[in-house]
Design a protein around this motif. Structure first.
Motif, mmCIF file in Angstrom:
data_model
loop_
_atom_site.group_PDB
_atom_site.id
_atom_site.type_symbol
_atom_site.label_atom_id
_atom_site.label_comp_id
_atom_site.label_asym_id
_atom_site.label_seq_id
_atom_site.Cartn_x
_atom_site.Cartn_y
_atom_site.Cartn_z
ATOM 1 N N LYS A 183 0.833 -1.205 0.000
ATOM 2 C CA LYS A 183 0.000 0.000 0.000
ATOM 3 C C LYS A 183 0.865 1.251 0.000
ATOM 4 O O LYS A 183 0.632 2.185 -0.787
ATOM 5 N N ALA A 184 1.868 1.289 0.874
ATOM 6 C CA ALA A 184 2.747 2.457 0.957
ATOM 7 C C ALA A 184 3.467 2.694 -0.369
ATOM 8 O O ALA A 184 3.634 3.839 -0.815
ATOM 9 N N LYS A 185 3.882 1.613 -1.006
ATOM 10 C CA LYS A 185 4.603 1.707 -2.269
ATOM 11 C C LYS A 185 3.712 2.284 -3.376
ATOM 12 O O LYS A 185 4.151 3.142 -4.152
ATOM 13 N N ILE A 186 2.474 1.823 -3.428
ATOM 14 C CA ILE A 186 1.560 2.323 -4.457
ATOM 15 C C ILE A 186 1.220 3.790 -4.202
ATOM 16 O O ILE A 186 1.229 4.616 -5.128
ATOM 17 N N LEU A 187 0.949 4.128 -2.959
ATOM 18 C CA LEU A 187 0.585 5.510 -2.635
ATOM 19 C C LEU A 187 1.749 6.471 -2.791
ATOM 20 O O LEU A 187 1.548 7.694 -2.858
ATOM 21 N N ALA A 188 2.967 5.933 -2.851
ATOM 22 C CA ALA A 188 4.153 6.771 -3.045
ATOM 23 C C ALA A 188 4.477 7.011 -4.519
ATOM 24 O O ALA A 188 5.322 7.863 -4.835
ATOM 25 N N LEU A 189 3.828 6.270 -5.425
ATOM 26 C CA LEU A 189 4.029 6.540 -6.847
ATOM 27 C C LEU A 189 3.626 7.988 -7.129
ATOM 28 O O LEU A 189 2.535 8.413 -6.729
ATOM 29 N N PRO A 190 4.471 8.779 -7.762
ATOM 30 C CA PRO A 190 4.178 10.216 -7.910
ATOM 31 C C PRO A 190 2.796 10.534 -8.466
ATOM 32 O O PRO A 190 2.101 11.414 -7.949
ATOM 33 N N SER A 191 2.368 9.816 -9.489
ATOM 34 C CA SER A 191 1.070 10.110 -10.091
ATOM 35 C C SER A 191 -0.081 9.730 -9.164
ATOM 36 O O SER A 191 -1.103 10.433 -9.108
ATOM 37 N N ILE A 192 0.079 8.638 -8.427
ATOM 38 C CA ILE A 192 -0.964 8.235 -7.469
ATOM 39 C C ILE A 192 -0.972 9.182 -6.274
ATOM 40 O O ILE A 192 -2.047 9.575 -5.792
ATOM 41 N N LYS A 193 0.208 9.535 -5.804
ATOM 42 C CA LYS A 193 0.305 10.485 -4.684
ATOM 43 C C LYS A 193 -0.373 11.803 -5.035
ATOM 44 O O LYS A 193 -1.105 12.378 -4.220
ATOM 45 N N GLU A 194 -0.152 12.273 -6.251
ATOM 46 C CA GLU A 194 -0.773 13.524 -6.696
ATOM 47 C C GLU A 194 -2.293 13.385 -6.741
ATOM 48 O O GLU A 194 -3.033 14.292 -6.322
ATOM 49 N N TRP A 195 -2.796 12.242 -7.258
ATOM 50 C CA TRP A 195 -4.239 12.037 -7.330
ATOM 51 C C TRP A 195 -4.863 11.997 -5.939
ATOM 52 O O TRP A 195 -5.871 12.663 -5.684
#
Length: 204
Positions: A183-195
Protein backbone atom coordinates in the motif's frame (compact mmCIF):
# COMPACT_ATOMS: atom_id res chain seq x y z
CA UNK A 1 -4.51 11.93 -30.51
CA UNK A 2 -5.58 10.40 -27.19
CA UNK A 3 -9.19 9.20 -26.93
CA UNK A 4 -11.69 11.29 -24.99
CA UNK A 5 -12.66 9.49 -21.77
CA UNK A 6 -15.53 10.05 -19.34
CA UNK A 7 -16.25 8.00 -16.24
CA UNK A 8 -19.65 8.21 -14.53
CA UNK A 9 -20.03 7.12 -10.91
CA UNK A 10 -21.34 8.07 -7.49
CA UNK A 11 -19.35 10.72 -5.55
CA UNK A 12 -17.44 8.03 -3.64
CA UNK A 13 -14.34 5.85 -4.07
CA UNK A 14 -16.03 2.45 -4.18
CA UNK A 15 -15.76 0.62 -7.49
CA UNK A 16 -14.71 3.79 -9.28
CA UNK A 17 -11.43 4.36 -7.48
CA UNK A 18 -9.44 1.60 -9.23
CA UNK A 19 -10.38 3.24 -12.53
CA UNK A 20 -9.30 6.64 -11.23
CA UNK A 21 -6.00 5.17 -9.99
CA UNK A 22 -5.35 3.73 -13.44
CA UNK A 23 -6.07 7.02 -15.17
CA UNK A 24 -3.74 8.74 -12.71
CA UNK A 25 -1.01 6.17 -13.30
CA UNK A 26 -1.37 6.50 -17.06
CA UNK A 27 -1.28 10.29 -16.87
CA UNK A 28 -4.38 10.49 -19.02
CA UNK A 29 -6.98 13.24 -18.69
CA UNK A 30 -10.61 12.19 -18.39
CA UNK A 31 -13.92 13.58 -17.18
CA UNK A 32 -14.60 12.28 -13.67
CA UNK A 33 -18.37 12.79 -13.63
CA UNK A 34 -19.85 12.30 -10.17
CA UNK A 35 -23.60 12.53 -9.75
CA UNK A 36 -25.39 12.98 -6.43
CA UNK A 37 -27.45 10.21 -4.86
CA UNK A 38 -30.72 11.98 -5.55
CA UNK A 39 -29.92 12.00 -9.29
CA UNK A 40 -29.57 8.22 -9.45
CA UNK A 41 -33.26 7.31 -9.96
CA UNK A 42 -33.32 9.48 -13.09
CA UNK A 43 -29.94 8.23 -14.34
CA UNK A 44 -30.27 4.53 -13.61
CA UNK A 45 -32.55 3.74 -16.51
CA UNK A 46 -30.10 5.39 -18.90
CA UNK A 47 -27.17 3.25 -17.77
CA UNK A 48 -26.21 -0.05 -19.44
CA UNK A 49 -27.76 -2.74 -17.23
CA UNK A 50 -28.76 0.00 -14.78
CA UNK A 51 -25.41 0.18 -13.04
CA UNK A 52 -22.27 2.25 -12.67
CA UNK A 53 -19.42 2.94 -13.06
CA UNK A 54 -19.49 3.28 -16.79
CA UNK A 55 -16.72 4.45 -19.08
CA UNK A 56 -17.33 6.42 -22.25
CA UNK A 57 -14.59 6.26 -24.87
CA UNK A 58 -15.27 8.59 -27.78
CA UNK A 59 -18.98 8.38 -26.93
CA UNK A 60 -19.02 4.58 -26.79
CA UNK A 61 -20.16 3.32 -23.39
CA UNK A 62 -19.12 0.24 -21.46
CA UNK A 63 -20.06 -1.00 -17.98
CA UNK A 64 -18.45 -3.34 -15.41
CA UNK A 65 -15.67 -1.84 -13.28
CA UNK A 66 -13.25 -4.76 -13.61
CA UNK A 67 -13.60 -4.88 -17.39
CA UNK A 68 -12.99 -1.13 -17.55
CA UNK A 69 -9.95 -1.45 -15.27
CA UNK A 70 -8.53 -4.31 -17.34
CA UNK A 71 -8.96 -2.28 -20.54
CA UNK A 72 -7.12 0.70 -19.05
CA UNK A 73 -4.42 -1.56 -17.62
CA UNK A 74 -3.74 -2.80 -21.15
CA UNK A 75 -3.51 0.77 -22.42
CA UNK A 76 -1.00 1.66 -19.70
CA UNK A 77 1.19 -1.45 -19.77
CA UNK A 78 0.05 -3.02 -16.51
CA UNK A 79 -1.83 -6.08 -17.80
CA UNK A 80 1.02 -8.61 -18.00
CA UNK A 81 3.75 -9.49 -20.48
CA UNK A 82 1.96 -12.59 -21.81
CA UNK A 83 -1.28 -14.54 -21.47
CA UNK A 84 -0.07 -16.51 -18.46
CA UNK A 85 0.88 -13.40 -16.52
CA UNK A 86 -2.39 -11.75 -17.52
CA UNK A 87 -4.25 -14.79 -16.17
CA UNK A 88 -2.35 -14.59 -12.87
CA UNK A 89 -3.37 -10.96 -12.55
CA UNK A 90 -6.99 -11.81 -13.38
CA UNK A 91 -6.98 -14.53 -10.73
CA UNK A 92 -5.95 -12.01 -8.07
CA UNK A 93 -8.54 -9.50 -9.24
CA UNK A 94 -11.27 -12.14 -9.18
CA UNK A 95 -10.22 -13.18 -5.67
CA UNK A 96 -10.34 -9.57 -4.47
CA UNK A 97 -13.83 -9.45 -5.99
CA UNK A 98 -14.77 -12.62 -4.10
CA UNK A 99 -13.77 -10.94 -0.83
CA UNK A 100 -15.60 -7.75 -1.75
CA UNK A 101 -18.76 -9.69 -2.54
CA UNK A 102 -18.70 -11.53 0.77
CA UNK A 103 -18.19 -8.27 2.67
CA UNK A 104 -20.95 -6.56 0.70
CA UNK A 105 -23.43 -9.38 1.30
CA UNK A 106 -23.22 -8.70 5.02
CA UNK A 107 -22.62 -4.95 4.95
CA UNK A 108 -25.69 -4.24 2.82
CA UNK A 109 -27.96 -6.82 4.45
CA UNK A 110 -31.06 -4.95 5.62
CA UNK A 111 -32.19 -7.78 7.91
CA UNK A 112 -30.51 -7.10 11.27
CA UNK A 113 -30.91 -10.71 12.40
CA UNK A 114 -29.17 -12.31 9.43
CA UNK A 115 -26.64 -9.48 9.32
CA UNK A 116 -25.59 -10.15 12.90
CA UNK A 117 -25.63 -13.92 12.37
CA UNK A 118 -23.41 -13.76 9.30
CA UNK A 119 -20.99 -11.10 10.48
CA UNK A 120 -19.17 -13.26 13.02
CA UNK A 121 -18.08 -16.02 10.62
CA UNK A 122 -17.29 -13.38 8.01
CA UNK A 123 -14.87 -11.54 10.29
CA UNK A 124 -13.48 -14.55 12.14
CA UNK A 125 -13.11 -16.97 9.25
CA UNK A 126 -13.67 -15.54 5.77
CA UNK A 127 -11.75 -12.27 6.04
CA UNK A 128 -8.67 -13.79 7.76
CA UNK A 129 -8.67 -16.57 5.15
CA UNK A 130 -8.47 -14.12 2.26
CA UNK A 131 -6.18 -11.57 3.90
CA UNK A 132 -3.63 -14.13 5.07
CA UNK A 133 -3.36 -15.50 1.55
CA UNK A 134 -3.03 -12.04 0.06
CA UNK A 135 -0.27 -11.38 2.58
CA UNK A 136 1.54 -14.59 1.61
CA UNK A 137 1.08 -13.86 -2.10
CA UNK A 138 2.74 -10.47 -1.82
CA UNK A 139 5.50 -11.81 0.42
CA UNK A 140 6.35 -14.55 -2.07
CA UNK A 141 6.32 -12.14 -5.05
CA UNK A 142 8.88 -9.62 -3.84
CA UNK A 143 6.32 -7.12 -2.58
CA UNK A 144 3.78 -7.35 -5.40
CA UNK A 145 0.90 -9.64 -6.25
CA UNK A 146 2.27 -11.11 -9.48
CA UNK A 147 5.80 -11.97 -10.62
CA UNK A 148 7.58 -9.45 -8.41
CA UNK A 149 6.58 -6.37 -10.38
CA UNK A 150 3.91 -3.70 -10.55
CA UNK A 151 0.67 -4.71 -12.27
CA UNK A 152 -2.87 -3.46 -12.20
CA UNK A 153 -3.64 -6.02 -9.47
CA UNK A 154 -1.57 -3.91 -7.07
CA UNK A 155 -3.23 -0.64 -8.03
CA UNK A 156 -6.67 -2.23 -7.93
CA UNK A 157 -6.17 -3.67 -4.44
CA UNK A 158 -4.90 -0.42 -2.92
CA UNK A 159 -7.55 1.66 -4.69
CA UNK A 160 -10.45 -0.46 -3.44
CA UNK A 161 -9.03 -0.98 0.05
CA UNK A 162 -10.84 1.96 1.69
CA UNK A 163 -14.13 0.51 0.48
CA UNK A 164 -13.26 -2.94 1.82
CA UNK A 165 -12.19 -1.44 5.16
CA UNK A 166 -15.47 0.42 5.55
CA UNK A 167 -17.52 -2.69 4.82
CA UNK A 168 -15.37 -4.72 7.22
CA UNK A 169 -15.48 -2.02 9.88
CA UNK A 170 -11.73 -2.35 10.49
CA UNK A 171 -8.28 -1.89 9.00
CA UNK A 172 -7.81 -5.06 6.97
CA UNK A 173 -4.06 -4.53 6.79
CA UNK A 174 -3.55 -4.65 10.55
CA UNK A 175 -0.72 -7.10 11.29
CA UNK A 176 -0.12 -7.60 7.55
CA UNK A 177 3.30 -5.99 7.00
CA UNK A 178 3.73 -7.07 3.40
CA UNK A 179 0.36 -5.69 2.37
CA UNK A 180 1.08 -2.51 4.35
CA UNK A 181 4.34 -2.13 2.44
CA UNK A 182 2.55 -2.68 -0.86
CA UNK A 183 0.00 0.00 0.00
CA UNK A 184 2.75 2.46 0.96
CA UNK A 185 4.60 1.71 -2.27
CA UNK A 186 1.56 2.32 -4.46
CA UNK A 187 0.58 5.51 -2.64
CA UNK A 188 4.15 6.77 -3.04
CA UNK A 189 4.03 6.54 -6.85
CA UNK A 190 4.18 10.22 -7.91
CA UNK A 191 1.07 10.11 -10.09
CA UNK A 192 -0.96 8.23 -7.47
CA UNK A 193 0.30 10.48 -4.68
CA UNK A 194 -0.77 13.52 -6.70
CA UNK A 195 -4.24 12.04 -7.33
CA UNK A 196 -4.81 11.09 -3.68
CA UNK A 197 -3.82 14.60 -2.58
CA UNK A 198 -6.32 16.33 -4.86
CA UNK A 199 -9.26 13.90 -5.06
CA UNK A 200 -12.60 14.86 -3.51
CA UNK A 201 -13.07 13.52 0.00
CA UNK A 202 -15.17 10.46 0.70
CA UNK A 203 -14.89 7.70 3.32
CA UNK A 204 -15.01 4.94 0.75
Amino acid sequence: MAPKYKMTYFPVKGLGEPIRFLFAYGGVDYEDYRFEDEQWPQLQGKMPYGQVPILEVENKRIHQSVAISRYLAKQFGLAGKDDWEAMQIDAIIDTITDLRTRLANVHYDEDPVSKERNREPLMKETVPFFMSRFEDEVKSNNGYFVNGKLTWADLYFVAILDYLDVMAGKDLLENRPNLQALKAKILALPSIKEWVAKRPYSDA
